[in-house]
Write a protein that holds these residues in place. Structure first.
Motif, PDB file in Angstrom:
ATOM      1  N   ARG A  53      88.456  88.949  32.775  1.00  0.00           N
ATOM      2  CA  ARG A  53      88.142  87.646  33.379  1.00  0.00           C
ATOM      3  C   ARG A  53      86.916  87.039  32.721  1.00  0.00           C
ATOM      4  NH1 ARG A  53      86.565  89.144  39.075  1.00  0.00           N
ATOM      5  NH2 ARG A  53      85.407  90.630  37.793  1.00  0.00           N
ATOM      6  N   LEU A  54      85.883  87.864  32.536  1.00  0.00           N
ATOM      7  CA  LEU A  54      84.649  87.366  31.916  1.00  0.00           C
ATOM      8  C   LEU A  54      84.877  87.017  30.460  1.00  0.00           C
ATOM      9  CD1 LEU A  54      81.828  89.693  33.310  1.00  0.00           C
ATOM     10  CD2 LEU A  54      82.834  87.634  34.298  1.00  0.00           C
ATOM     11  N   LEU A  57      86.697  83.656  30.165  1.00  0.00           N
ATOM     12  CA  LEU A  57      85.781  82.557  30.498  1.00  0.00           C
ATOM     13  C   LEU A  57      84.754  82.355  29.388  1.00  0.00           C
ATOM     14  CD1 LEU A  57      84.548  80.454  32.403  1.00  0.00           C
ATOM     15  CD2 LEU A  57      83.288  82.329  33.516  1.00  0.00           C
ATOM     16  N   ALA A  58      84.202  83.451  28.884  1.00  0.00           N
ATOM     17  CA  ALA A  58      83.178  83.361  27.848  1.00  0.00           C
ATOM     18  C   ALA A  58      83.715  82.696  26.584  1.00  0.00           C
ATOM     19  CB  ALA A  58      82.629  84.747  27.525  1.00  0.00           C
ATOM     20  N   PHE A  59      84.926  83.063  26.170  1.00  0.00           N
ATOM     21  CA  PHE A  59      85.496  82.453  24.978  1.00  0.00           C
ATOM     22  C   PHE A  59      85.727  80.961  25.166  1.00  0.00           C
ATOM     23  CE2 PHE A  59      86.604  86.749  23.392  1.00  0.00           C
ATOM     24  CZ  PHE A  59      86.108  86.604  22.110  1.00  0.00           C
ATOM     25  N   SER A  60      86.126  80.558  26.359  1.00  0.00           N
ATOM     26  CA  SER A  60      86.333  79.128  26.601  1.00  0.00           C
ATOM     27  C   SER A  60      85.007  78.370  26.546  1.00  0.00           C
ATOM     28  CB  SER A  60      87.019  78.911  27.951  1.00  0.00           C
ATOM     29  OG  SER A  60      86.156  79.218  29.036  1.00  0.00           O
ATOM     30  N   LEU A  80      80.489  94.576  29.860  1.00  0.00           N
ATOM     31  CA  LEU A  80      81.494  93.838  30.618  1.00  0.00           C
ATOM     32  C   LEU A  80      82.039  92.651  29.838  1.00  0.00           C
ATOM     33  CD1 LEU A  80      79.513  93.766  33.984  1.00  0.00           C
ATOM     34  CD2 LEU A  80      81.373  95.338  33.357  1.00  0.00           C
ATOM     35  N   CYS A  81      81.218  92.127  28.952  1.00  0.00           N
ATOM     36  CA  CYS A  81      81.620  90.968  28.161  1.00  0.00           C
ATOM     37  C   CYS A  81      80.923  91.044  26.815  1.00  0.00           C
ATOM     38  CB  CYS A  81      81.249  89.672  28.887  1.00  0.00           C
ATOM     39  SG  CYS A  81      81.645  88.165  27.977  1.00  0.00           S
ATOM     40  N   LEU A  82      81.662  90.815  25.743  1.00  0.00           N
ATOM     41  CA  LEU A  82      81.096  90.782  24.399  1.00  0.00           C
ATOM     42  C   LEU A  82      81.865  89.709  23.630  1.00  0.00           C
ATOM     43  CD1 LEU A  82      79.024  92.085  22.483  1.00  0.00           C
ATOM     44  CD2 LEU A  82      80.797  93.687  21.789  1.00  0.00           C
ATOM     45  N   ALA A  83      81.515  88.463  23.923  1.00  0.00           N
ATOM     46  CA  ALA A  83      82.219  87.324  23.345  1.00  0.00           C
ATOM     47  C   ALA A  83      81.315  86.615  22.341  1.00  0.00           C
ATOM     48  CB  ALA A  83      82.644  86.351  24.438  1.00  0.00           C
ATOM     49  N   THR A  84      81.889  86.218  21.218  1.00  0.00           N
ATOM     50  CA  THR A  84      81.137  85.533  20.176  1.00  0.00           C
ATOM     51  C   THR A  84      81.994  84.426  19.571  1.00  0.00           C
ATOM     52  OG1 THR A  84      81.924  86.994  18.408  1.00  0.00           O
ATOM     53  CG2 THR A  84      79.915  87.671  19.566  1.00  0.00           C
ATOM     54  N   ASN A  85      81.312  83.508  18.881  1.00  0.00           N
ATOM     55  CA  ASN A  85      82.029  82.496  18.125  1.00  0.00           C
ATOM     56  C   ASN A  85      81.161  82.021  16.971  1.00  0.00           C
ATOM     57  OD1 ASN A  85      84.326  80.945  17.579  1.00  0.00           O
ATOM     58  ND2 ASN A  85      83.521  79.173  18.672  1.00  0.00           N
ATOM     59  N   THR A  86      81.801  81.683  15.873  1.00  0.00           N
ATOM     60  CA  THR A  86      81.160  81.104  14.700  1.00  0.00           C
ATOM     61  C   THR A  86      82.104  80.031  14.164  1.00  0.00           C
ATOM     62  OG1 THR A  86      82.170  82.451  12.955  1.00  0.00           O
ATOM     63  CG2 THR A  86      80.316  83.437  14.157  1.00  0.00           C
ATOM     64  N   VAL A 367      77.919  85.103  35.621  1.00  0.00           N
ATOM     65  CA  VAL A 367      77.487  85.905  36.771  1.00  0.00           C
ATOM     66  C   VAL A 367      78.326  85.567  38.006  1.00  0.00           C
ATOM     67  CG1 VAL A 367      75.574  86.305  38.369  1.00  0.00           C
ATOM     68  CG2 VAL A 367      75.140  86.233  35.907  1.00  0.00           C
ATOM     69  N   GLU A 368      78.542  84.276  38.244  1.00  0.00           N
ATOM     70  CA  GLU A 368      79.334  83.871  39.410  1.00  0.00           C
ATOM     71  C   GLU A 368      80.752  84.443  39.336  1.00  0.00           C
ATOM     72  OE1 GLU A 368      81.064  79.839  41.626  1.00  0.00           O
ATOM     73  OE2 GLU A 368      79.524  79.652  40.058  1.00  0.00           O
ATOM     74  N   LYS A 369      81.351  84.353  38.152  1.00  0.00           N
ATOM     75  CA  LYS A 369      82.716  84.854  37.987  1.00  0.00           C
ATOM     76  C   LYS A 369      82.789  86.349  38.292  1.00  0.00           C
ATOM     77  CE  LYS A 369      87.017  84.337  36.401  1.00  0.00           C
ATOM     78  NZ  LYS A 369      87.999  83.395  36.992  1.00  0.00           N
TER      79      LYS A 369
END
Length: 411
Positions: A53-54, A57-60, A80-86, A367-369
């Motif tokens: 779920r996280l 959301l993080a990727f979006s 819990l979350c390890l999202a990145t973008n370049t 955090v809310e999610k």
């Protein structure tokens, strides 16, 4: 779109690339820039700790932006979350191998070090009228009360307070025989909080950033340095670099009031290395953590991150702005709830502006999610607005970062 397994999510959304790093510590004048596209390395396996779920959301929220979102369970070190973008797509190297200026987020670690070394106490104050002058250099600060004490210095991110007392520690000849001894003690405290070296996450290619020591300073400045040479470190600029993973782990150590478990993306099994279940204690005196936690809570209730305050949960945080010749970088670290925390988070958005502009609201949504299971209608609308914001065009117009920070606003 439904997600059947963690592996499917990560293979679709989190293909990552990382660099093989020969050295954990950067050399004088060397700067590790954000990772760029390299041969892809996928996070694979069905026993990952990632919360789908996280991650989704993080990727979006990272669409059209270069940056990282890292979240960790403070109790066990699970990522819990390890999202990145370049501009080239997702790249785990942005989170674990890109050494970047931490900006004012590092002030919480500075506060703990200064308290433990008895350079300051909670009542220590400084006069700050929109900034201060140090050795002929004026360093700006935004409007807040003056004189200002430690908790409010954290809440309102007062540059003058942190530059003053960081320099005071390096120049202290009552408790330290020399500046070398003072810097060595400072380095030891900071390193115990997981800074300056790779943490040991179970992904290859992690980098340790830069935490200056005596050897580094003598090589970089040819033996001619003093507290003013290094003063920018007090506010997270100049000769100090961290990874987003390290910043999230710093938030973990404060959430736990003095300890962390090595972050890991694979769930523990009988054959797991013991480092992923071993508690690492910092060298910070535990009696001082409540002071910094209260300062971080005030940052959210009335300080630089007040825009993300909510009655839904007690978020504690610290904003940061890494100044840049083009658009500044937006940073936030935090944890929630204030007591018995369940999640720590770090958000680093390149060219995103002040820490409160993008990083803090993105972190609050993560955090809310996690804590609530879903976003409120208001938060859903906020998430849509943040996801629609595109920074790649602004980033392309930005010039390379200056080697020496300009007078700072430091939010």
């Amino acid at each position: 779109m439904p997600i059947n397994t963690i592996q499917r999510l990560l293979l679709l959304c989190a293909i990552a690339t990382i660099a093989t790093v020969a050295s954990a510590q950067l050399e004088p004048g060397q700067e590790q820039q954000p990772a760029t596209a390299r041969p892809p390395l996928a996070l694979t396996g069905s026993n990952l700790t990632i919360d789908t779920r996280l991650q989704s959301l993080a990727f979006s929220l990272l669409k059209g932006k270069q940056g990282s979102i890292v979240a960790i369970n403070p109790a066990n070190g699970e990522v819990l979350c390890l999202a990145t973008n370049t501009p080239s797509g997702p790249n785990v190297g942005m989170a674990i191998a890109s050494a970047l200026e931490p900006g004012s987020t590092i002030k919480v670690a500075q506060a703990l070090t200064l308290l433990t070394s008895y350079e300051v106490d909670a009542g220590t104050a400084v006069v700050c009228e929109r900034g201060g002058t140090f050795g002929g250099t004026h360093v700006g600060c935004h409007k807040h009360m003056s004189p200002i004490k430690l908790k409010d210095a954290i809440a309102y991110s007062c540059n003058t307070w942190f530059l003053t007392y960081f320099q005071a520690m390096i120049a202290d000849r009552v408790n330290y025989a020399s500046q070398d001894e003072a810097l060595t003690m400072w380095n030891s405290y900071m390193r115990s909080m997981g800074l300056g070296s790779p943490l040991g996450i179970d992904i290859a290619g992690e980098r340790g950033g830069l935490l200056p020591d005596v050897d580094y300073m003598n090589r970089r400045y040819k033996g001619r340095w003093n507290e003013r040479t290094i003063m920018w470190v007090g506010m997270g600029q100049g000769d100090i670099l961290t990874t987003p993973l390290q910043l999230c782990n710093l938030a973990v150590t404060i959430a736990n009031r003095g300890w962390y478990i090595t972050p890991h993306v694979h769930k523990l099994t009988a054959s797991s290395h013991k480092q992923y279940s071993t508690r690492h204690d910092t060298e910070i005196n535990p009696i001082f953590y409540p002071i910094v936690v209260e300062g971080m809570r005030k940052a959210v209730t009335r300080g630089t991150a007040a825009a993300v305050n909510t009655p839904a949960f007690t978020l504690c945080g610290k904003t940061g702005t890494a100044e840049n010749a083009g658009h500044d970088h937006s940073i936030f670290i935090g944890f929630a709830p204030m007591d018995q925390p369940k999640i720590a988070v770090a958000v680093y958005i390149m060219h995103g502006g002040f820490g409160a502009d993008l990083a803090a609201p993105i972190a609050a949504l993560i955090v809310e999610k996690y804590l609530k299971g879903s976003l409120s209608k208001a938060s859903q609308a906020r998430a849509s607005r943040l996801a629609a914001k595109r920074l790649f065009a602004a980033q392309a117009q930005s010039e390379p970062k200056k080697a020496v920070p300009r007078p700072s606003r430091g939010k």
